[in-house]
Write an enzyme that holds these catalytic residues in place. Structure first.
Site, PDB file in Angstrom:
ATOM      1  N   LYS A 146     -14.489  -8.319 -18.654  1.00 59.30           N
ATOM      2  CA  LYS A 146     -13.929  -6.955 -18.591  1.00 59.30           C
ATOM      3  C   LYS A 146     -13.044  -6.452 -17.455  1.00 59.30           C
ATOM      4  O   LYS A 146     -13.250  -6.420 -16.231  1.00 59.30           O
ATOM      5  CB  LYS A 146     -15.268  -5.963 -18.403  1.00 59.30           C
ATOM      6  CG  LYS A 146     -15.139  -4.651 -18.602  1.00 59.30           C
ATOM      7  CD  LYS A 146     -15.972  -3.843 -18.001  1.00 59.30           C
ATOM      8  CE  LYS A 146     -16.234  -3.448 -16.763  1.00 59.30           C
ATOM      9  NZ  LYS A 146     -14.855  -2.402 -16.380  1.00 59.30           N
TER      10      LYS A 146
ATOM     11  N   GLU B  43     -18.423 -10.303  -4.983  1.00 59.51           N
ATOM     12  CA  GLU B  43     -17.492 -10.269  -4.186  1.00 59.51           C
ATOM     13  C   GLU B  43     -17.103  -8.706  -4.027  1.00 59.51           C
ATOM     14  O   GLU B  43     -16.644  -8.426  -4.808  1.00 59.51           O
ATOM     15  CB  GLU B  43     -15.877 -11.022  -4.609  1.00 59.51           C
ATOM     16  CG  GLU B  43     -16.129 -12.677  -4.708  1.00 59.51           C
ATOM     17  CD  GLU B  43     -16.312 -13.208  -3.277  1.00 59.51           C
ATOM     18  OE1 GLU B  43     -16.272 -12.474  -2.398  1.00 59.51           O
ATOM     19  OE2 GLU B  43     -16.536 -14.346  -3.174  1.00 59.51           O
TER      20      GLU B  43
ATOM     21  N   CYS C  59      -9.164  -6.295  -0.568  1.00 61.87           N
ATOM     22  CA  CYS C  59     -10.338  -6.429   0.154  1.00 61.87           C
ATOM     23  C   CYS C  59     -10.036  -7.100   1.306  1.00 61.87           C
ATOM     24  O   CYS C  59     -10.914  -6.694   2.302  1.00 61.87           O
ATOM     25  CB  CYS C  59     -11.377  -7.094  -0.904  1.00 61.87           C
ATOM     26  SG  CYS C  59     -10.704  -8.704  -1.200  1.00 61.87           S
TER      27      CYS C  59
ATOM     28  N   GLU D 186     -14.208   1.648   4.694  1.00 61.90           N
ATOM     29  CA  GLU D 186     -13.117   0.732   4.048  1.00 61.90           C
ATOM     30  C   GLU D 186     -12.233   1.852   3.406  1.00 61.90           C
ATOM     31  O   GLU D 186     -12.556   2.554   2.589  1.00 61.90           O
ATOM     32  CB  GLU D 186     -13.662   0.056   2.807  1.00 61.90           C
ATOM     33  CG  GLU D 186     -12.749  -0.926   2.038  1.00 61.90           C
ATOM     34  CD  GLU D 186     -13.211  -1.494   1.076  1.00 61.90           C
ATOM     35  OE1 GLU D 186     -13.991  -1.270   0.236  1.00 61.90           O
ATOM     36  OE2 GLU D 186     -12.509  -2.870   1.101  1.00 61.90           O
TER      37      GLU D 186
HETATM   38  P1  NAD Z   1     -15.594  -0.821  -8.452  1.00 60.69           P
HETATM   39  O1  NAD Z   1     -16.769  -1.373  -7.942  1.00 60.69           O
HETATM   40  O2  NAD Z   1     -15.255   0.651  -8.554  1.00 60.69           O
HETATM   41  O3  NAD Z   1     -15.354  -1.436  -9.967  1.00 60.69           O
HETATM   42  C1  NAD Z   1     -15.157  -2.858 -10.255  1.00 60.69           C
HETATM   43  C2  NAD Z   1     -15.544  -2.849 -11.586  1.00 60.69           C
HETATM   44  O4  NAD Z   1     -16.775  -2.854 -11.885  1.00 60.69           O
HETATM   45  C3  NAD Z   1     -14.523  -2.460 -12.532  1.00 60.69           C
HETATM   46  O5  NAD Z   1     -14.325  -3.154 -13.569  1.00 60.69           O
HETATM   47  C4  NAD Z   1     -15.522  -1.133 -13.074  1.00 60.69           C
HETATM   48  O6  NAD Z   1     -15.380  -0.739 -14.362  1.00 60.69           O
HETATM   49  C5  NAD Z   1     -16.975  -1.701 -13.029  1.00 60.69           C
HETATM   50  N1  NAD Z   1     -18.072  -1.192 -12.769  1.00 60.69           N
HETATM   51  C6  NAD Z   1     -18.385   0.092 -12.380  1.00 60.69           C
HETATM   52  N2  NAD Z   1     -19.535   0.612 -12.265  1.00 60.69           N
HETATM   53  C7  NAD Z   1     -20.264  -0.460 -12.765  1.00 60.69           C
HETATM   54  C8  NAD Z   1     -21.582  -0.660 -12.961  1.00 60.69           C
HETATM   55  N3  NAD Z   1     -22.623   0.326 -12.842  1.00 60.69           N
HETATM   56  N4  NAD Z   1     -22.112  -1.741 -13.344  1.00 60.69           N
HETATM   57  C9  NAD Z   1     -21.037  -2.789 -13.761  1.00 60.69           C
HETATM   58  N5  NAD Z   1     -19.722  -2.646 -13.732  1.00 60.69           N
HETATM   59  C10 NAD Z   1     -19.488  -1.469 -13.138  1.00 60.69           C
HETATM   60  O7  NAD Z   1     -14.541  -1.353  -7.599  1.00 60.69           O
HETATM   61  P2  NAD Z   1     -12.867  -1.165  -7.511  1.00 60.69           P
HETATM   62  O8  NAD Z   1     -12.655   0.254  -6.991  1.00 60.69           O
HETATM   63  O9  NAD Z   1     -12.272  -1.365  -8.741  1.00 60.69           O
HETATM   64  O10 NAD Z   1     -12.256  -1.899  -6.557  1.00 60.69           O
HETATM   65  C11 NAD Z   1     -12.137  -1.679  -5.141  1.00 60.69           C
HETATM   66  C12 NAD Z   1     -13.081  -2.314  -4.670  1.00 60.69           C
HETATM   67  O11 NAD Z   1     -13.263  -3.852  -4.812  1.00 60.69           O
HETATM   68  C13 NAD Z   1     -12.995  -2.356  -2.786  1.00 60.69           C
HETATM   69  O12 NAD Z   1     -14.152  -1.967  -2.250  1.00 60.69           O
HETATM   70  C14 NAD Z   1     -12.551  -3.817  -2.733  1.00 60.69           C
HETATM   71  O13 NAD Z   1     -12.852  -3.944  -1.101  1.00 60.69           O
HETATM   72  C15 NAD Z   1     -13.350  -4.414  -3.642  1.00 60.69           C
HETATM   73  N6  NAD Z   1     -12.811  -5.843  -3.592  1.00 60.69           N
HETATM   74  C16 NAD Z   1     -13.315  -6.886  -3.238  1.00 60.69           C
HETATM   75  C17 NAD Z   1     -12.693  -8.373  -3.438  1.00 60.69           C
HETATM   76  C18 NAD Z   1     -13.238  -9.520  -2.841  1.00 60.69           C
HETATM   77  O14 NAD Z   1     -13.094 -10.752  -3.399  1.00 60.69           O
HETATM   78  N7  NAD Z   1     -14.433  -9.530  -1.984  1.00 60.69           N
HETATM   79  C19 NAD Z   1     -11.598  -8.350  -4.137  1.00 60.69           C
HETATM   80  C20 NAD Z   1     -10.867  -7.016  -4.416  1.00 60.69           C
HETATM   81  C21 NAD Z   1     -11.515  -5.902  -4.448  1.00 60.69           C
END
Ligand code: NAD
Length: 472
Positions: free
Chosen positions: A171, A244, A278, A375
């Protein structure tokens, strides 16, 4: 392949239209560029059923055959990189060159992970008994990806999951579903039906996946806040999880650096992908002896960087990817202003359409400022003056996050001695953000659970099995 229209999900090897659709915007101009399929709960059930049906044959396929399929998918992505790149820029906002890196990086991740093998350990081999420990696939993996690097971060999951013999329901983020849907389309020609399913949908789809009884493991990349919900939801059926999550990486700059040389590197450490990484440097602790000249060198370099529509030639930084994140970054800037923290550059949002925030650098705000503690995930960086490297380490480690960090010095041994004391999953000396499909990547503290990449990452897609044979 037509990259501009016809976005469908991939379920059981077939194109499937959504039960409904939702808008996908170009963040550079806020125009709707496409309708993406909105997966219903029943359609998710179908995708999970397809993945379950494909699992016995795929998990029994020799790893050499799975390797060929993973390489073929890498080849198909690379062969279509030009179209995928343009589409990615339109939905994500990043400049074409960066979009190409994401697409080719995704192909490279598949290629790199395809060279891995599952280890087998002989625990005992005597006249009495033979005992071995091996690693078997888990079943159906639910892979949930974010919007900042939609292709490469999805392939962080797809590559090891396939190599280990699992089937997948992938997804993408609802903000950036299109490129991933097209990769699903490419996979239809390569993988057996049901091995890789791609579904897109709104805010309910992720929670439906994490609570789905037919999914055995969730591999999630996203924010810490959502990661906690994923873990809670997965607990009911004891799903395996890899998380992650967010980071607040510190860069520690020692007084012996060549200021002019590192200014440009430090700039990109913080601002590449408009700060939406990230492992971007989100706090920069600079020794007081070089604080003033380094501050000036970074500001001078920042003035040469072009921000704009990623599809325009010469653009180096695109917009923030979505409205929600744009408003969050503006809120952090407003908080800094309300508290009277000094700005070196930036701080005013543009009034033109698009989610643009100019490069913004704060000049030594206090450690407890929200813009330091949280962040930012945008083109905003606090520069922080420290009296000693000991102080920098203390402040760097006093964070709930522990994803990555970097130390900058012309004395590598001295930098290493500092770096080894950082409480983070990855430490870089004189660079940042270098990752490899063959090297473990993990978050400490609130930055995650488990490992991606390398053998450790591959093993996250397996269950451990010990077989003990009594002889004679
Ligand atoms: P997010 O947590 O809002 O969403 C990530 C994914 O989860 C999306 O596909 C979203 O639709 C889905 N999602 C949302 N709510 C959910 C739930 N309750 N249950 C299951 N899935 C759900 O994150 P984002 O805004 O898309 O990404 C930015 C964040 O990701 C930042 O905090 C960044 O640091 C982190 N990030 C971490 C890494 C890493 O490898 N550690 C890499 C890239 C981004």
């Amino acid at each position: 392949m037509d990259f501009d229209t016809d976005y469908s999900m991939t379920i059981g090897g077939k194109a499937v239209a959504g039960a409904g659709t939702f808008d996908v915007l170009n963040p550079a101009n806020e125009q709707v560029i496409a309708q993406a399929p909105d997966c219903s709960r029943e359609q998710l059930d179908e995708a999970v059923a397809a993945a379950r049906a494909a699992f016995p044959a795929w998990s029994a396929t020799p790893i050499a055959e799975r390797r060929k399929a993973v390489l073929a998918l890498a080849g198909a992505i690379a062969a279509n990189a030009e179209g995928l790149k343009r589409l990615l820029t339109r939905e994500q906002g990043k400049p074409h060159a960066d979009a190409m890196n994401d697409v080719l990086g995704g192909a490279g991740w598949l290629q790199g992970a395809s060279t891995l093998d599952l280890p087998e350990t002989v625990n005992e081999d005597t006249d009495v008994r033979r005992s071995i420990t091996r690693h078997v696939p888990i079943g159906v993996v639910g892979a949930i990806a974010p919007w900042n690097f939609p292709v490469i971060l999805a392939m962080f999951k797809v590559a090891p999951a396939l190599m280990a013999g699992n089937t997948i329901v992938l997804k993408p983020s609802p903000f950036t579903p299109l490129t991933t849907l097209k990769i699903g389309e490419l996979a239809r020609e390569i993988l057996p039906p049901g091995v890789l399913n791609v579904v897109s949908g709104g805010d309910s789809l992720g929670p439906w996946m994490t609570s789905h009884p037919g999914i055995d493991k969730i591999s999630f990349t996203g924010s810490t806040q959502t990661g906690r919900k994923v873990m809670a939801s997965a607990a009911d059926s004891l799903k395996r999880i890899t998380l992650e999550l967010g980071g607040n990486d510190a860069a520690i700059v020692m007084p012996d650096v060549d200021v002019e040389k590192v200014a440009e590197q430090l700039f990109w450490a913080a601002f590449r992908n408009t700060g939406q990484i990230c492992i971007a440097s989100k706090r920069m602790y600079v020794h007081k002896d070089i604080y003033e000249p380094l501050k000036k060198a970074i500001a001078d370099y920042a003035a040469t960087v072009k921000m704009g529509d990623g599809a325009e030639q010469g653009t180096q930084l695109g917009p923030i990817q979505n409205k929600q994140q744009y408003q969050r970054v503006l809120e952090l800037i407003a908080d800094a202003k309300a508290n009277g923290y000094p700005f070196l550059i930036g701080g005013e949002a543009s009034t033109a359409p698009g989610y643009f925030v100019p490069i913004t650098i704060l000049d030594n705000p206090p450690e407890n400022a929200r813009i330091v503690q949280e962040e930012q995930f945008g083109p905003v960086l606090p520069l922080l003056k420290v009296d000693s490297i000991e102080e920098a380490l203390e402040r760097a480690n006093a964070s709930e996050y522990g994803l990555g960090g970097s130390v900058w010095s012309s004395d590598i041994d001295a930098a290493l001695a500092v770096g080894e004391r950082l409480q983070t999953g990855t430490v870089w000396i004189n660079e940042t953000q270098h990752l490899s499909p063959l090297v473990s990547f993990a978050g400490h503290k609130q930055s995650g659970l488990g490992v991606e990449n390398g053998i450790d990452g591959l093993l996250e897609y397996t269950n451990t099995q010990t077989i003990v044979v009594r002889k004679g």
